[in-house]
Design a protein around this motif. Structure first.
Motif, PDB file in Angstrom:
ATOM      1  N   CYS A   1       0.823  -1.218   0.000  1.00  0.00           N
ATOM      2  CA  CYS A   1       0.000   0.000   0.000  1.00  0.00           C
ATOM      3  C   CYS A   1       0.853   1.262   0.000  1.00  0.00           C
ATOM      4  O   CYS A   1       0.333   2.360  -0.214  1.00  0.00           O
ATOM      5  CB  CYS A   1      -0.953   0.002   1.190  1.00  0.00           C
TER       6      CYS A   1
ATOM      7  N   ASP B   1      -1.989   5.323  -4.396  1.00  0.00           N
ATOM      8  CA  ASP B   1      -2.443   6.699  -4.245  1.00  0.00           C
ATOM      9  C   ASP B   1      -2.951   6.922  -2.821  1.00  0.00           C
ATOM     10  O   ASP B   1      -3.534   6.029  -2.204  1.00  0.00           O
ATOM     11  CB  ASP B   1      -3.562   6.971  -5.256  1.00  0.00           C
ATOM     12  N   GLU B   2      -2.744   8.118  -2.297  1.00  0.00           N
ATOM     13  CA  GLU B   2      -3.133   8.405  -0.914  1.00  0.00           C
ATOM     14  C   GLU B   2      -4.624   8.243  -0.672  1.00  0.00           C
ATOM     15  O   GLU B   2      -5.060   7.976   0.452  1.00  0.00           O
ATOM     16  CB  GLU B   2      -2.702   9.823  -0.527  1.00  0.00           C
ATOM     17  N   ASP B   3      -5.423   8.422  -1.718  1.00  0.00           N
ATOM     18  CA  ASP B   3      -6.877   8.290  -1.574  1.00  0.00           C
ATOM     19  C   ASP B   3      -7.353   6.850  -1.692  1.00  0.00           C
ATOM     20  O   ASP B   3      -8.546   6.575  -1.504  1.00  0.00           O
ATOM     21  CB  ASP B   3      -7.588   9.138  -2.632  1.00  0.00           C
TER      22      ASP B   3
ATOM     23  N   PRO C   1      -4.155   2.588   2.002  1.00  0.00           N
ATOM     24  CA  PRO C   1      -3.407   3.562   2.817  1.00  0.00           C
ATOM     25  C   PRO C   1      -4.317   4.421   3.683  1.00  0.00           C
ATOM     26  O   PRO C   1      -3.937   4.813   4.790  1.00  0.00           O
ATOM     27  CB  PRO C   1      -2.663   4.399   1.770  1.00  0.00           C
ATOM     28  N   LYS C   2      -5.521   4.706   3.201  1.00  0.00           N
ATOM     29  CA  LYS C   2      -6.474   5.475   4.015  1.00  0.00           C
ATOM     30  C   LYS C   2      -6.814   4.708   5.294  1.00  0.00           C
ATOM     31  O   LYS C   2      -6.920   5.296   6.381  1.00  0.00           O
ATOM     32  CB  LYS C   2      -7.748   5.744   3.201  1.00  0.00           C
TER      33      LYS C   2
ATOM     34  N   ARG D   1      -3.897   5.013   7.768  1.00  0.00           N
ATOM     35  CA  ARG D   1      -3.823   6.379   8.292  1.00  0.00           C
ATOM     36  C   ARG D   1      -4.922   6.626   9.329  1.00  0.00           C
ATOM     37  O   ARG D   1      -4.671   7.182  10.405  1.00  0.00           O
ATOM     38  CB  ARG D   1      -3.941   7.370   7.136  1.00  0.00           C
TER      39      ARG D   1
ATOM     40  N   LYS E   1       5.011   7.860   6.795  1.00  0.00           N
ATOM     41  CA  LYS E   1       4.041   8.833   6.262  1.00  0.00           C
ATOM     42  C   LYS E   1       2.652   8.669   6.865  1.00  0.00           C
ATOM     43  O   LYS E   1       1.803   9.552   6.726  1.00  0.00           O
ATOM     44  CB  LYS E   1       3.980   8.737   4.744  1.00  0.00           C
ATOM     45  N   PHE E   2       2.416   7.542   7.531  1.00  0.00           N
ATOM     46  CA  PHE E   2       1.113   7.307   8.155  1.00  0.00           C
ATOM     47  C   PHE E   2       1.070   7.778   9.605  1.00  0.00           C
ATOM     48  O   PHE E   2       0.028   7.662  10.249  1.00  0.00           O
ATOM     49  CB  PHE E   2       0.760   5.818   8.096  1.00  0.00           C
TER      50      PHE E   2
ATOM     51  N   LYS F   1     -11.890  12.623   5.409  1.00  0.00           N
ATOM     52  CA  LYS F   1     -11.403  12.062   6.669  1.00  0.00           C
ATOM     53  C   LYS F   1     -12.572  11.620   7.548  1.00  0.00           C
ATOM     54  O   LYS F   1     -13.620  12.252   7.573  1.00  0.00           O
ATOM     55  CB  LYS F   1     -10.524  13.080   7.389  1.00  0.00           C
TER      56      LYS F   1
END
Length: 707
Positions: free
Chosen positions: A355, A359-361, A365-366, A369, A394-395, A551
Motif C-alpha cells: 500500500c 495513491d493516498e486516496d 493507505p487510508k 492512516r 508517512k502514516f 477524513k
C-alpha cells in the motif's frame, strides 16, 4: 363508382393483410426475444459474457418497438429465476450503458413491482432492492446474497441431499418405539395476524461471507455456503451472541464450547459470524465495542489458534477493502485500532507494504492512516510513532497539540494580537464575561457594510475562541470549564449562523492536528447551543474543509450532529404525546362537580395552551430537521455534480477514489438515518434529486428499499 369501391376494397384488404403480417412478425420477434432472455446463462458453446453482450445489442436495437415487452420479461425473469439474478442484473447494466433512459425505466418498473408485491403479500419481488444493503460492492470472491435467498438455496441443497444433514441433534431416535406408540395430537390451524400500520418489520440484510473451505487449514471442512449445516451453525452462533453479548467472558466461553466443535473449523465460523454482526447494514445489532471485547476474550481463551485466524481474517478484509461499504470501513478502522491497543499495538506491518506505492486516496493507505489516528485516541503520540516501521512513517499522525496563531513567530503583525495578549491576562485573573466583552469591544470589523449575514465581527470571534480554547487546551475538562464560564460571550458573538460557522472555523484552525478534540468540542457546542446543527453542516461542506472532506472524523461530527437533531425531535414528540394522553385522561375523569378543583389549578394535568405550545415547538424542531437534511443533500449534489462536470469536460474517468468515497458517504447518510430521511423523500426528490443520473441512482435505490 364501382372502380372506386373496388379500389377501396383492395386498399382495405392490403391494409388488413399488412396489419396481420405486421402483427405476426411482431409476435415472432417478441417470442424470439423472450426465448433469448429466458435462455441466457444456460448451456452454450459460447461464454456467458459473449452471450450477454450479443443479447444486450439485440435488445437495444429493438427497444424502440418492444420496450414494454422487454421490461416485463426481464423483470419476470429476475423474480421467477433468482438463481440467475446476477445474470439479469448484468444484462440490465449493459442495457443501461447503451440506453440510459431504459435503465431508469427499469429501476422505476422494479420499484413499482416491489410496491405491488408488498401490497399483495408477495415478498419475493421485494428482495431485489437489497443490493443497496450489501457490505461489499462486488460478488468476488463470495456472492452477495440476501438472507432469505441464501436460506432458500440452503433448503434446496438440503432437498437435493434427501433431507440429510449432520448438525441437528436427534435424541428422539433412541426413543422411537415409545414415541410411535404414544397418542397423536391434532395441531390447530394457525393463521398469521393481519398487517397493521403500527407493525415494524425487520430490515432485510445481506449474508456476510468471508471464508470458504480453501481458507481453512487441514482439519474439519468448513460447510459450503449453500449447505444447511452452514445456516444452522451460524444461527446457533448468532443466538449465543444475542443471549450473552453483555457478558463478554461468558459469551466467548459459550462460543468456544459450541456443540460439535470437533466437526467444524470452529474458530473460522466464530470469526466470520462476529464480523458479520459488526459489519451488519445499516447498523450493528449492538454497540461496536462489544464485538471487539468478545474478540479479545476469545484470543485470551484460545491463544493457540484464535489470534492466527483473526489475523488471517483481518488480512483478507484489508485486501478487499477497496470494494467495502464506507460504513463498514469506518467500523473496521474502529475495531482494528481498539484491538491493537489491547495487544501492545503489535502487527505484521511489512505484510501491507504494497500500500506504500498506492495513491493516498486509495482505501488501503487510508485505512492505515485512519487506524493510526484512532490509535492516538487510545494511546499517545510517541507510542504511535513506535508502532510503525520506518517505511510507514508517512502514516504517523501529527502531534495532537493546539496551533495558537497568536503565539507564532511574527504574530505581532496580526490585527488581533494585542487584544489576544490582553485577553490571556484577563482570563488568568479570573475576569467576568462582561470584562471579556470589554476587551474585545475596540477590535475593528474587517467585514464591509455590504456583506450580508449580519454585522458580526469575525476578528472578535477569532481572538476570543482561539485564546479561550488555547488556555483550556490541557484537557477536555479544562476546555469544558472555559466554555461554561464564558458561555454568555459565545452567545453574544454567535448572533447568526454565519457567526457560528466562523466559530467552527476557529476551532478547526486551533485544533486541526487533534481530531478528537475538535469532535468533542463541537459536540459540546451543540449541546450548549453555542452553534446550531445547520451551521455545522454548512461548515463541513464549505470550501475551507475540502481538504478534510474524506477524513473519518468529519463524518463522525456530521452524524453526531444529525443524531442530536433527531433525538431532540423524538424527545419533543414523546413529550407532546404524553401531554396529550394526560390531558385526555384527565378530561375524561372530570365532571361538573370538579369545576372548583379545576379552577384552583391543582389537578396536575397540562392545559390546552401548554399542549399548543408544545405542538409549536415540535413543528419548529421538525422544520429545523428538514432544513438540516436539505442542506446536507444539497451540498452532496453540488460537490458531486461539480466533480462529474469537471471530469466530463476534461474527458477523464469520473470514478476516482474520491468519487467512490463521497458516493459511499451519501449512501451512508440515507441508510444511517433512513427513518428520518424517509419522511422527506418526496421533498428531496422534487427539490434536489433531479440532477445527474449517477447521483439520482443512489436516491432511487433508497426509495425502492422502502417503497
Amino acid at each position: 363508382m364501382s372502380r372506386r369501391r373496388a379500389h377501396d376494397d383492395d386498399d382495405g384488404y392490403d391494409r388488413a393483410y399488412r396489419k396481420r403480417r405486421r402483427v405476426s412478425e411482431n409476435q415472432e420477434i417478441e417470442d424470439s426475444l423472450e426465448f433469448l432472455i429466458l435462455r441466457v446463462g444456460e448451456k452454450s458453446t459460447s461464454s456467458i459474457e459473449s452471450n450477454l453482450e450479443r443479447l444486450a445489442s439485440v435488445l437495444e436495437a429493438d427497444l424502440s418497438t418492444f420496450r414494454a415487452k422487454i421490461l416485463r420479461i426481464i423483470t419476470d425473469c429476475a423474480i421467477k429465476m433468482p438463481e440467475k439474478c446476477t445474470i439479469y442484473t448484468t444484462l440490465v447494466g449493459l442495457l443501461n450503458a447503451k440506453n440510459f433512459n431504459f435503465g431508469g425505466e427499469f429501476v422505476g418498473y422494479m420499484a413499482k413491482t416491489f410496491k405491488e408485491a408488498l401490497k399483495n403479500c408477495k415478498w419475493d419481488p421485494a428482495r431485489y432492492a437489497l443490493r443497496f444493503l450489501a457490505i461489499w460492492a462486488v460478488d468476488t470472491p463470495h456472492p452477495q446474497e440476501e438472507y432469505l435467498d441464501s436460506l432458500w438455496a440452503q433448503v434446496r441443497k438440503l432437498r437435493q441431499d434427501n433431507w440429510a444433514e449432520k448438525h441437528i441433534s436427534r435424541p428422539y431416535l433412541a426413543f422411537d418405539s415409545i414415541l410411535c406408540e404414544a397418542l397423536q395430537h391434532t395441531l390447530p390451524s394457525i393463521l398469521p395476524p393481519p398487517h397493521r400500520d403500527s407493525y415494524q418489520y425487520p430490515m432485510p440484510w445481506v449474508v456476510f461471507r468471508l471464508f470458504d473451505y480453501t481458507d481453512c487449514p487441514e482439519g474439519p471442512t468448513l460447510p459450503g455456503a449453500h449447505s444447511i449445516e452452514r445456516f444452522l451453525i451460524e444461527e446457533h452462533l448468532h443466538s449465543i451472541i444475542d443471549n450473552h453479548h453483555l457478558e463478554r467472558k461468558h459469551c466467548a466461553a459459550r462460543l468456544l464450547n459450541f456443540p460439535y466443535k470437533l466437526k467444524i473449523p470452529l474458530e473460522y465460523c466464530i470469526v466470520e459470524v462476529i464480523f458479520a454482526e459488526l459489519l451488519h447494514m445499516p447498523t450493528p445489532r449492538y454497540i461496536e465495542i462489544s464485538y471487539g471485547a468478545i474478540f479479545i476474550e476469545l484470543c485470551k481463551l484460545q491463544p493457540s489458534t484464535m489470534p492466527q485466524v483473526l489475523a488471517q481474517a483481518t488480512e483478507m478484509l484489508f485486501m478487499r477493502i477497496d470494494t467495502m461499504n464506507v460504513s463498514c470501513f469506518d467500523r473496521l478502522v474502529n475495531w482494528f485500532s481498539y484491538h491493537l491497543s489491547n495487544f501492545q499495538f503489535r502487527w505484521s506491518w511489512e505484510d501491507w507494504d504494497s500500500c506504500l506505492h498506492l495513491d493516498e486516496d486509495h482505501p488501503q493507505p487510508k485505512f492505515i492512516r485512519e487506524a493510526m489516528l484512532k490509535c492516538m485516541r487510545l494511546s499517545y503520540y510517541q507510542r504511535v510513532r513506535e508502532i510503525l516501521p520506518k517505511g510507514f512513517s508517512k502514516f504517523i499522525p501529527e502531534r495532537a497539540e493546539p496551533d495558537y496563531k497568536y503565539a507564532h513567530e511574527g504574530a505581532a503583525s496580526l490585527p488581533g494580537t494585542s487584544a489576544a495578549l490582553q485577553l490571556v491576562v484577563s482570563i488568568r485573573q479570573k475576569c467576568t464575561p462582561e470584562e471579556v466583552l470589554a476587551v474585545l469591544e475596540d477590535l475593528p470589523n474587517p467585514r464591509s457594510e455590504e456583506e450580508g449575514g449580519g454585522r458580526f465581527n469575525p476578528l472578535k470571534i477569532d481572538v476570543f475562541v482561539q485564546t479561550l480554547l488555547n488556555l483550556g487546551s490541557k484537557s477536555f475538562s479544562h476546555s469544558f470549564a472555559a466554555m461554561s464560564k464564558f458561555h454568555y460571550v459565545f452567545r453574544i458573538l454567535a448572533e447568526s449562523e454565519e457567526a457560528q460557522i466562523c466559530i467552527l472555523r476557529n476551532v478547526f484552525e486551533l485544533w486541526h492536528n487533534h481530531q478528537q478534540m475538535m469532535t468533542v468540542l463541537i459536540d459540546k457546542m451543540l449541546k450548549t447551543q453555542i452553534v446550531g446543527c445547520s451551521a455545522v453542516a454548512n461548515w463541513i461542506f464549505s470550501k475551507e474543509m475540502s481538504v478534510e472532506f474524506a477524513k473519518m472524523y468529519v463524518w463522525e461530527i456530521l452524524h453526531l450532529t444529525i443524531k442530536k437533531m433527531n433525538t431532540h425531535v423524538i424527545k419533543l414528540g414523546d413529550e407532546l404525546a404524553e401531554s396529550r394522553e394526560k390531558l385526555a385522561r384527565a378530561e375524561s375523569r372530570y365532571s361538573d362537580s370538579d369545576e372548583s378543583k379545576k379552577k384552583r389549578g391543582d389537578t396536575g394535568k397540562p392545559t390546552e395552551e401548554m399542549v399548543e405550545r408544545m405542538e409549536e415547538k415540535l413543528e419548529a424542531a421538525q422544520a429545523d430537521q428538514k432544513k438540516l437534511f436539505l442542506i446536507i443533500f444539497q451540498r452532496f449534489i453540488m460537490i458531486l455534480s461539480e466533480h462529474l462536470v469537471r471530469c466530463d469536460t476534461d474527458g477523464k474517468d469520473y470514478s476516482t477514489h474520491w468519487y467512490t468515497w463521497t458516493i459511499g458517504r451519501l449512501q451512508q447518510m440515507f441508510l444511517a438515518h433512513h427513518e428520518q430521511v424517509q419522511k422527506y423523500s418526496s421533498t428531496l426528490e422534487a427539490l434536489l434529486f433531479t440532477q445527474d443520473h449517477r447521483i439520482f441512482e443512489v436516491f432511487q435505490q433508497f426509495v425502492s428499499l422502502r417503497a
